[in-house]
Structure formats: C-alpha cells, structure tokens
Design a protein around this motif. Sequence first.
Motif, PDB file in Angstrom:
ATOM      1  N   ALA A   1      10.751   8.605  71.667  1.00 22.37           N
ATOM      2  CA  ALA A   1      11.283   7.398  70.863  1.00 22.37           C
ATOM      3  C   ALA A   1      10.890   7.500  69.032  1.00 22.37           C
ATOM      4  O   ALA A   1      11.260   7.161  68.454  1.00 22.37           O
ATOM      5  N   GLU A   2       9.195   7.849  69.613  1.00 25.87           N
ATOM      6  CA  GLU A   2       8.151   7.448  68.582  1.00 25.87           C
ATOM      7  C   GLU A   2       8.525   9.323  67.805  1.00 25.87           C
ATOM      8  O   GLU A   2       8.826   8.841  66.254  1.00 25.87           O
ATOM      9  N   LEU A   3       8.857  10.083  68.214  1.00 21.96           N
ATOM     10  CA  LEU A   3       9.282  11.094  67.796  1.00 21.96           C
ATOM     11  C   LEU A   3      10.456  10.821  66.616  1.00 21.96           C
ATOM     12  O   LEU A   3      10.687  11.500  65.761  1.00 21.96           O
ATOM     13  N   ALA A   4      11.681  10.310  67.049  1.00 23.29           N
ATOM     14  CA  ALA A   4      12.899  10.195  66.317  1.00 23.29           C
ATOM     15  C   ALA A   4      12.657   9.495  65.652  1.00 23.29           C
ATOM     16  O   ALA A   4      13.240   9.978  63.968  1.00 23.29           O
ATOM     17  N   VAL A   5      11.946   8.488  65.507  1.00 23.37           N
ATOM     18  CA  VAL A   5      11.466   7.344  64.392  1.00 23.37           C
ATOM     19  C   VAL A   5      11.000   7.983  63.175  1.00 23.37           C
ATOM     20  O   VAL A   5      11.437   8.744  62.212  1.00 23.37           O
ATOM     21  N   ILE A   6      10.117   8.843  63.547  1.00 23.61           N
ATOM     22  CA  ILE A   6       9.418  10.468  62.617  1.00 23.61           C
ATOM     23  C   ILE A   6      10.047  11.516  62.274  1.00 23.61           C
ATOM     24  O   ILE A   6      10.087  11.791  61.212  1.00 23.61           O
ATOM     25  N   GLU A   7      11.118  11.544  62.484  1.00 23.17           N
ATOM     26  CA  GLU A   7      11.564  12.977  62.025  1.00 23.17           C
ATOM     27  C   GLU A   7      12.717  12.342  61.772  1.00 23.17           C
ATOM     28  O   GLU A   7      13.290  12.826  60.528  1.00 23.17           O
ATOM     29  N   GLU A   8      13.203  11.198  61.241  1.00 20.69           N
ATOM     30  CA  GLU A   8      13.704  10.214  60.282  1.00 20.69           C
ATOM     31  C   GLU A   8      12.892  11.042  58.675  1.00 20.69           C
ATOM     32  O   GLU A   8      14.347  10.702  58.128  1.00 20.69           O
ATOM     33  N   PHE A   9      12.728  10.576  58.565  1.00 20.87           N
ATOM     34  CA  PHE A   9      11.417  10.623  57.343  1.00 20.87           C
ATOM     35  C   PHE A   9      11.224  12.009  57.161  1.00 20.87           C
ATOM     36  O   PHE A   9      10.588  11.826  55.627  1.00 20.87           O
TER      37      PHE A   9
END
Length: 150
Positions: free
Chosen positions: A84-92
């Motif tokens: 879930a954290e990785l998904a948020v990071i990859e958004e940016f």
Amino acid sequence: MIRDSIKAAQIAAMKAGDKPRLGALRLMLAKLKDRDIELRTAAQVPDDDTLVVEVLQKMAKQRRESIQLFEEGGRAERAAEERAELAVIEEFLPAQMGEDETMAAIAAIKAETGAASLKDMGKVMAELKARHGSQLDMSKASGLVKAALA
C-alpha cells in the motif's frame, strides 16, 4: 512540482480520513525534509524535482525489498502494508521505461560510446543514469546492460 502535489495529496488524505495513505504521505515528506537538511551544507544542490525523484526511488526500492522479505517470512499482513505504501510512492514517480525502451536506450548508448565488453559497463551505466535516471530502476538496468555487453 512533485513536492507540491505530495503536500496537496496529504491535505486531501487528511480531509478524507484516509489514515494509511496519510501515513505514507507524511513519511515521504519527512524523508524529503531529512534530505533537505542533509543538503544544507552541500556545495551543489540538484533541482527540487530531481531530488524528490531520487528520494522516492530509494523509498520504493526499500519497500520492494521489504515486501519480498515479509513474504519469505510469512508475514502477509506486513507485506500488504508495504504494498500500500509502495502504491502511494509510485503515484508520484515519473512513468518508468519498459524493458523494450530500456534495451533501445542501452543499445543507443552502447553504439555512441563504442562499448564492447563488460569493462565498458561503467561508462554505459553512467550515461544511462545521466539520460534516463528518473525513469529507470537502475538495479534492473544494470542486469540489462551486463547482458547487452556480455
């Protein structure tokens, strides 16, 4: 700028009450602030978006490694949190180059520099990072360069 969009996303997550997303965004901003503090004494400071991309790529790499370790250790719930954290990071992060695009870039650099053997890997990697550093996972690119020069 990427930093501004992260701050805007943080505010939106606060308003929406999305605690997991808010936690990830706060962590990203904290890492960026740490990096800013490190660079206060640096002679040459990269532009802000370059700095943000470097920090986010490092965070993404750490998350991928953690996911793998948690899965090997049978900790599926922790692996899910990291995903879930990785998904948020990859958004940016900027869009990453695909394997075909990466191979084309490597071939072009190999032709330009005249690289022929593994001894020239450093030259190719340096040029690849200079041109496409924000769009590549350099650890994967390293394997592709090694294969192309072997």
